[in-house]
Write an enzyme that holds these catalytic residues in place. Structure first.
Site, short mmCIF file in Angstrom:
data_model
loop_
_atom_site.label_atom_id
_atom_site.label_comp_id
_atom_site.label_asym_id
_atom_site.label_seq_id
_atom_site.Cartn_x
_atom_site.Cartn_y
_atom_site.Cartn_z
N SER A 79 -56.59 19.79 65.04
CA SER A 79 -55.26 20.31 64.76
C SER A 79 -55.17 21.03 63.42
CB SER A 79 -54.24 19.18 64.80
OG SER A 79 -54.25 18.54 66.06
N HIS A 130 -52.03 18.96 59.61
CA HIS A 130 -51.32 20.14 60.09
C HIS A 130 -50.86 21.01 58.92
CE1 HIS A 130 -50.19 18.16 64.21
NE2 HIS A 130 -51.46 17.97 63.87
#
Length: 300
Positions: free
Chosen positions: A205, A251
């Site tokens: 991610s 993230h």
């Protein structure tokens, strides 16, 4: 990442807003390909196949279309990368690596424990023998390719395919893989710095959010509609902070890394292009190393 259980362009080469290269014969058409002889931007209508790459009509008339200058470069993308026959090759390779690791860790839980990102293990009062703080820095890298849940790898690989292909075509392979890896490491480093040292994290991610950031920069550079990419990014950020067991640090770290590197890739001046583009990657790597050393010192 989830928690586990050349020379400057002349005036005729630039568009009115100087936002992106435009065909020198059709100023209303943006393009990422240049003539292999004069290096002026040319659109598909003006491309004439040569022994290497494409030439513009003027160069074909002047040289009768035979051969190219020894110093001529191959067609270039907007970021200066080489135009390739398969613009998604590295994206396919990255997906293949992630799938191979996924299959491997599904068959061996001990392998999964060796690849995930974790600060230190076991927890106090025991003496830590595993984790980044114990010298296993490789976990910052291997965790980027490790997934355990089928839905997790499915979502990340779909995102990699949708975002990675166009970016690989726009940046070129070397710049694209630099963006992917450094953004992923930035996400790992921020996770290591802010997450509990005994919490394991894994997933691509961080690198995927790096692609989000770079895509936003590229879309802005080309003066395309920003609303679709902004909407998609907002939705992903809502999931990031609204869903439990998601390492939001990865993230955000990846997103910031992608924005920084993406900006350097598409806005670097041609005369200092490689210095600015790869220099930004090196500087970000220096920051990543500094953050890792800082957190390791805190834990030890």
């Amino acid at each position: 990442m989830d928690q586990a259980p050349g020379s400057p362009q002349g005036p005729e080469d630039q568009g009115p807003a100087q936002s992106a290269p435009v065909c020198y014969r059709h100023p209303d058409r943006e393009t990422g390909v240049r003539c292999t002889r004069c290096e002026r931007p040319i659109c598909p209508e003006c491309m004439v196949s040569a022994s290497v790459g494409f030439q513009c009509p003027n160069c074909v008339r002047e040289g009768a279309g035979t051969g190219v200058s020894p110093t001529a470069s191959r067609p270039r993308t907007i970021a200066g990368g080489t135009v390739t026959a398969d613009p998604r090759l590295l994206t396919k390779v990255l997906i293949g690596i992630n799938l191979a690791v996924f299959i491997a860790v599904r068959s061996s839980s001990s392998l999964l424990n060796d690849l995930v990102l974790i600060g230190e293990w076991p927890p106090a009062p025991f003496t830590p023998t595993e984790g980044v703080a114990a010298g296993e820095w490789y976990r910052l890298f291997t965790s980027m390719f490790t997934h355990e849940a089928p839905w997790h790898i499915a979502f990340n690989m779909l995102s990699l395919w949708w975002l990675g292909g166009p970016l690989e075509a726009a940046l070129g392979r070397a710049r694209y893989i630099s963006l992917y890896l450094v953004s992923g490491l930035a996400g790992s480093a921020l996770t290591y710095l802010l997450e509990s040292p005994t919490t394991a994290s894994l997933g691509a991610s961080g690198a995927i959010f790096g692609l989000f950031g770079a895509t936003a920069v590229l879309v802005r550079r080309l003066n395309y509609d920003m609303r679709p990419i902004i909407a998609l990014l907002v939705i992903n950020l809502i999931f990031t902070f609204g869903w439990s067991n998601i390492a939001w640090q990865a993230h955000i770290g990846g997103l910031v890394g992608g924005l920084v590197i993406g900006y350097a890739m598409v806005h670097a001046p041609r005369e200092r292009r490689n210095l600015v583009q790869y220099g930004s990657c090196v500087l970000l790597l220096v920051v990543i190393v500094g953050v890792t050393l800082l957190r390791t010192a805190q834990l030890t």
